[in-house]
Design a protein around this motif. Sequence first.
Motif, PDB file in Angstrom:
ATOM      1  N   SER A   1      44.411 -98.131 -14.774  1.00  0.00           N
ATOM      2  CA  SER A   1      43.647 -98.976 -15.693  1.00  0.00           C
ATOM      3  C   SER A   1      43.141 -98.232 -16.920  1.00  0.00           C
ATOM      4  N   SER A   2      42.911 -96.925 -16.815  1.00  0.00           N
ATOM      5  CA  SER A   2      42.442 -96.192 -17.992  1.00  0.00           C
ATOM      6  C   SER A   2      43.521 -96.127 -19.060  1.00  0.00           C
ATOM      7  N   ILE A   3      44.777 -96.078 -18.646  1.00  0.00           N
ATOM      8  CA  ILE A   3      45.870 -96.103 -19.609  1.00  0.00           C
ATOM      9  C   ILE A   3      46.038 -97.514 -20.160  1.00  0.00           C
ATOM     10  N   ALA A   4      45.873 -98.528 -19.298  1.00  0.00           N
ATOM     11  CA  ALA A   4      46.068 -99.915 -19.728  1.00  0.00           C
ATOM     12  C   ALA A   4      45.105-100.289 -20.843  1.00  0.00           C
ATOM     13  N   THR A   5      43.894 -99.773 -20.807  1.00  0.00           N
ATOM     14  CA  THR A   5      42.890-100.158 -21.796  1.00  0.00           C
ATOM     15  C   THR A   5      42.750 -99.165 -22.942  1.00  0.00           C
ATOM     16  N   GLY A   6      43.275 -97.963 -22.792  1.00  0.00           N
ATOM     17  CA  GLY A   6      43.111 -96.950 -23.835  1.00  0.00           C
ATOM     18  C   GLY A   6      44.426 -96.554 -24.459  1.00  0.00           C
ATOM     19  N   ASP A   7      44.390 -95.427 -25.145  1.00  0.00           N
ATOM     20  CA  ASP A   7      45.590 -94.881 -25.757  1.00  0.00           C
ATOM     21  C   ASP A   7      46.236 -93.903 -24.783  1.00  0.00           C
ATOM     22  N   CYS A   8      47.528 -93.715 -24.934  1.00  0.00           N
ATOM     23  CA  CYS A   8      48.216 -92.700 -24.135  1.00  0.00           C
ATOM     24  C   CYS A   8      49.006 -91.820 -25.090  1.00  0.00           C
ATOM     25  N   CYS A   9      48.676 -90.552 -25.074  1.00  0.00           N
ATOM     26  CA  CYS A   9      49.297 -89.566 -25.944  1.00  0.00           C
ATOM     27  C   CYS A   9      49.948 -88.494 -25.079  1.00  0.00           C
ATOM     28  N   LEU A  10      51.154 -88.118 -25.432  1.00  0.00           N
ATOM     29  CA  LEU A  10      51.855 -87.052 -24.737  1.00  0.00           C
ATOM     30  C   LEU A  10      52.234 -85.969 -25.734  1.00  0.00           C
ATOM     31  N   ARG A  11      52.232 -84.744 -25.225  1.00  0.00           N
ATOM     32  CA  ARG A  11      52.662 -83.591 -26.017  1.00  0.00           C
ATOM     33  C   ARG A  11      53.849 -82.964 -25.307  1.00  0.00           C
ATOM     34  N   PHE A  12      54.931 -82.771 -26.040  1.00  0.00           N
ATOM     35  CA  PHE A  12      56.162 -82.230 -25.475  1.00  0.00           C
ATOM     36  C   PHE A  12      56.597 -80.969 -26.210  1.00  0.00           C
ATOM     37  N   TYR A  13      57.226 -80.074 -25.450  1.00  0.00           N
ATOM     38  CA  TYR A  13      57.940 -78.935 -26.012  1.00  0.00           C
ATOM     39  C   TYR A  13      59.295 -78.912 -25.310  1.00  0.00           C
ATOM     40  N   ASN A  14      60.372 -79.130 -26.062  1.00  0.00           N
ATOM     41  CA  ASN A  14      61.710 -79.114 -25.487  1.00  0.00           C
ATOM     42  C   ASN A  14      62.173 -77.661 -25.418  1.00  0.00           C
TER      43      ASN A  14
END
Length: 180
Positions: free
Chosen positions: A28-41
């Motif tokens: 639910s915290s993702i459903a109501t807020g933003d979701c940010c990911l950081r990637f390094y390939n």
Amino acid sequence: MIQRRTILKSGLLLAASSLSLPTLAKNSSIATGDCCLRFYNTHTGEKLTSTFWAQGEFIPDALGDINKVLRDHRTNKIADIDPELLLLLGQLNGKLGNSKELHIISGYRAPESNAFLRGHGSGGVAKRSLHMEGKAIDIRLPGTDLRNLQKAAMSLQGGGVGYYDSSQFVHMDTGRVRYW
């Protein structure tokens, strides 16, 4: 003339809107807020910080950027990454209290890359790998013990979790719940 990018954006919007919020946002915290990911390939050296979910919706341009950084580095082919997998990674970060980059060993894998890996002794490469559907990812998180990463991923009950100690990564997918 309609541009390819416009068509792709429309397709992503239609796909994302056809999926129900409970299916995609189990946390639910993702459903109501933003979701940010950081990637390094780890193969291309590319880095990406992307907010792909905001105000209850996927952000098509962000999904496109993620698809590019998680492309098959052998063939340079890009495919759609399962949005549920991205939300699962967001939940993993929340579980670990992580705001650092996830190191990507493998995201999307083209069928020819999968066949190459299977034929060249890369153990654990499934013939019908979910990587070929954009539903699997192999990751590591520097500074986090690999077993702790595995346990956190398993606790989410979001799909398959594999532990590859010799290659130093954890596999996560959105298939059925199973562990190896």
